[in-house]
Each structure stands twice: as C-alpha cells, then as structure tokens.
Scaffold this motif. Structure first.
Motif: not given
Ligand code: T4K
Length: 361
Positions: A236-242, A20-24, A13-17
């Motif tokens: 979540l996919g976007l954050a993890n893909l990085k 959250v940026e994407y969730l915004k 998992l990517a860092p939660l922050e």
C-alpha cells in the motif's frame, strides 16, 4: 443543506489496481512479512523520495518513537511538547522515561525553543519536539541547544512526511526522526511508520530492535521486539508513494481555498508557517475563545460536518502525567483549536459550506 457526513479526514489511496499489482508479489511468493521484498523496496523508494540515505519501516508511528528511544538508550527526563497526540507523551512514559513538557510558541504551536534550556536538568537525556500539523519546529535552534547541553534529539515527525527545511527533508534532522503512515496521514500504509537516523549504526540497531534483536544471519545479538512492517502494508505504501506529489498539491489547493475564504473572519487565527514549508496535512484553525469553538463545532455537527479537536487537552493537564507544570500557551491553544475537514477527495463545495458556517459563528 445537509449532505452526507464530512469527516476530518479520509485516506489518500492509490487506485485499487495499482495496489493489486503490488499484492501479486505476495500471492506469487507467499512472503507476507519478515523484511520481505516489498518492505525493502518501500524503504528504498521512501528514502529516494526523501533524498536521504535510508529509512527503517515499522508497524506504526508509535513504534517508530519507541524504537528511537530504545536505540538511543534514553533514560530519565525527555523534554517534549504538550500540544500533541497522546502517543508522544505516553511512549516516553512507556519506555520508563519521564516526559517534561515545555510550553509552545503561540503562533507556530510547536515547542518554544527559548524555553527548552530552562527545563534541562542533570536528569535530561533528550528533547523530543513535534512538528505539529506538518509545520517544522525551529530545528536549528533546538539542535543548537541539544549540542550545547549534550542531549539527543528525536523528532516526533508523525505529521512530517514530505516537508523540507533548509533544503533537505525535515525527517533527516535530529538523531532520529519518526514518521507515521496511519490511515489519517499524508502517506498511508494503513498502520505504519518509519525511523530515519543520522548515524548508520543507529539505523542498524533500529533494524535489530524491530525484529526480535536478530542480525542479518538471524542470530539474536540485541534486545528486540516485533515492530516490523508487513508486506501488505508496504504494498500500500509503494502504491500511495507514487501519488504523494499529487496528494500534496491537491491538499495545498484546498488549504488555500479555506484560507482565502476565512482570511477575514476576525475570531480565527491560522498556524504560522514561519519557514514557509508545510505539507498541508491538517487544516487547524484557532478560535478566540473556547465558547466560540464549541459553538462552531455544534453548528457544523448540525450539518453533519465533523472537525476534530486535535489536540485537546494539553498533555500537561492529563492526570497520567501529573504532576506537570501549568503551561498557559499550550493550554489555551489546545482549548481553542479545531482541525477542519481536509483530504484529497473533499469537495470544494464542502469547503465553501464549512467556511460559510464559520462566518456565522
Ligand atoms: N505523534 C503524533 C504527533 C501523532 O499525531 C500520532 C498519531 C502519533 C505520534 C502516533 O502515530 P501512529 O502510531 O498512530 O502511527 C488519529 C490516528 O489514530 C493517529 O495516527 C493520529 N496521530 C491522531 C492525530 O489521529 P483519530 O482519533 O483521529 O482516529 P479516528 O478513527 O477518529 O479517525 C479520524 C477520521 O479519519 C475519521 O473521522 C474518519 C477517518 N478515517 C479514520 C480511519 C482510522 C478513515 O477514513 N479511515 C480510517 O481507517 O486518531
């Protein structure tokens, strides 16, 4: 010494922050699904990462296989590997086709291309090989048979994220490839998956099938179901893909550590990576006998270490697929394999502990 339980895998998992940026975006727009902006961005970034023109994000790896079967209008028999997760065989059956299991290669544990031709009959419409544990099938041999015999190829690439073959993404091979983004996979969206098809018309059809048969103007022009990826999953996919390259690198180091520690254990065999490419998404080891495998599992469980018997039993032996031919290689491999714990936050000490126990089995 017993520590806290060690499981076969844990999500990367990517860092939660960063999530959250994407969730915004979701909180700002209120858009949660229906081909929203995050899902579209995820498809674009995934395709860019894989260096392919396009990808269709869906609700699970199983949905990806299901839509692929529908999009290609498969009927009759579909040749597949018996050494795989139940989803591979059951989705063929779910789509009212018949899985025909062909034995595997004793070293790569993927479908044996030399045995495919003998299983082809006038009822066969496709071959659905599996890149088991992220190790590529012999795509060139498989596609040569398919072309010669006029068959479609759908790759079950559930494990095949971020692997190249012949200088291009493994997922770009075949008529359609289906990948999984389940919690246990290299790239995760919680539940999720994607299809990659060679033909843009098939890609367009996959998009319609996943969304009730709607076209771009939301008119029903095709059959369809609901297999869309949600915006939360795409975030979540976007954050993890990085982080995917880091994830791959870390897993390779841990895999190599196991290999170095276990290399001299005479009763353990490793999966052959013939093409030299894999994503190290699993750490499968094969024991010389099932009795020794069971003893190893017991000794590890006593220390709260929990490998998994992926994939046991061989699918051809399941009553839901009866009658199926006996397939000695797959049955023997399935009976003697365990996947050892492998994930990014796995401590090196735990790898050492697992290896030390295995030496004593
Ligand atoms: N084709 C192939 C070849 C596949 O392997 C799969 C799925 C598919 C198709 C279908 O793709 P999906 O429709 O699932 O996207 C897992 C997964 O459910 C499944 O995705 C995967 N392959 C299969 C090989 O394994 P289990 O039975 O291992 O799940 P579970 O809950 O026992 O989890 C194993 C470990 O993972 C746990 O000990 C802890 C950890 N875990 C699991 C979950 C669900 C977490 O840390 N967090 C979690 O949320 O099935």
């Amino acid at each position: 010494m017993k520590g806290k339980p060690v499981y076969v895998t844990q999500p990367s998992l990517a860092p939660l922050e960063e999530f959250v940026e994407y969730l915004k975006v979701i909180w700002d727009t209120g858009v949660m699904t229906h081909n929203g902006p995050l899902m579209q961005q995820f498809e674009k970034e995934l395709a860019a990462y894989l260096r392919i023109p396009d990808a269709v994000a869906v609700a699970s790896g199983t949905c990806a296989l299901q839509l692929a079967i529908r999009a290609l209008n498969l009927t009759g028999d579909v040749i597949t590997s018996p050494f795989t997760f139940i989803a591979t065989g059951s989705i063929i059956r779910w789509e009212r086709c018949a899985p025909v299991f062909v034995d595997i290669d004793p070293e790569t544990w993927n479908i044996n291309p030399e045995k495919i031709e003998d299983a082809i009959t006038p009822r066969t419409s496709a071959i659905m090989p599996v890149h088991v544990f992220g190790v590529p099938c012999d795509v060139f041999a498989i596609e040569a048979v398919a072309e010669r015999r006029g068959l479609k190829v759908i790759y079950d690439g559930a494990h095949a994220m971020a692997v190249d073959v012949g200088g291009r993404s493994l997922l770009s091979h075949g008529d359609v490839s289906a990948v999984s983004f389940h919690a246990t996979k290299l790239l995760t969206t919680g539940e999720g998956g994607a299809c990659v098809a060679r033909d843009p018309d098939v890609m367009a059809r996959l998009r319609r099938l996943r969304f009730f048969g709607f076209d771009d103007r939301k008119e029903v022009v095709d059959e369809g179901m609901n297999a869309k990826m949600t915006e939360v999953a795409a975030a979540l996919g976007l954050a993890n893909l990085k982080r995917i390259e880091d994830v791959k690198r870390t897993r390779r180091l841990k895999y190599d550590r196991y290999r170095a520690l276990l290399e001299d254990v005479p009763f353990i065999q490793f999966q052959e990576h013939r093409s030299g490419e894999t994503n190290h998404s699993y750490m499968p080891v094969r024991f010389d006998t099932e009795a020794r495998l069971l003893r190893a599992l017991k000794m590890l469980a006593d220390e709260e270490i929990h490998p998994r018997r992926y994939f046991h039993p061989s699918l051809n032996t399941l009553s839901v697929f009866a009658p199926s031919a006996r397939l000695p290689v797959s049955e023997s491999v399935a009976a003697t394999i365990a996947c050892l714990p492998l994930y990014n936050t796995l401590a090196d000490d735990d790898i050492d502990r697992v290896s030390e126990i295995l030496h004593r089995v």
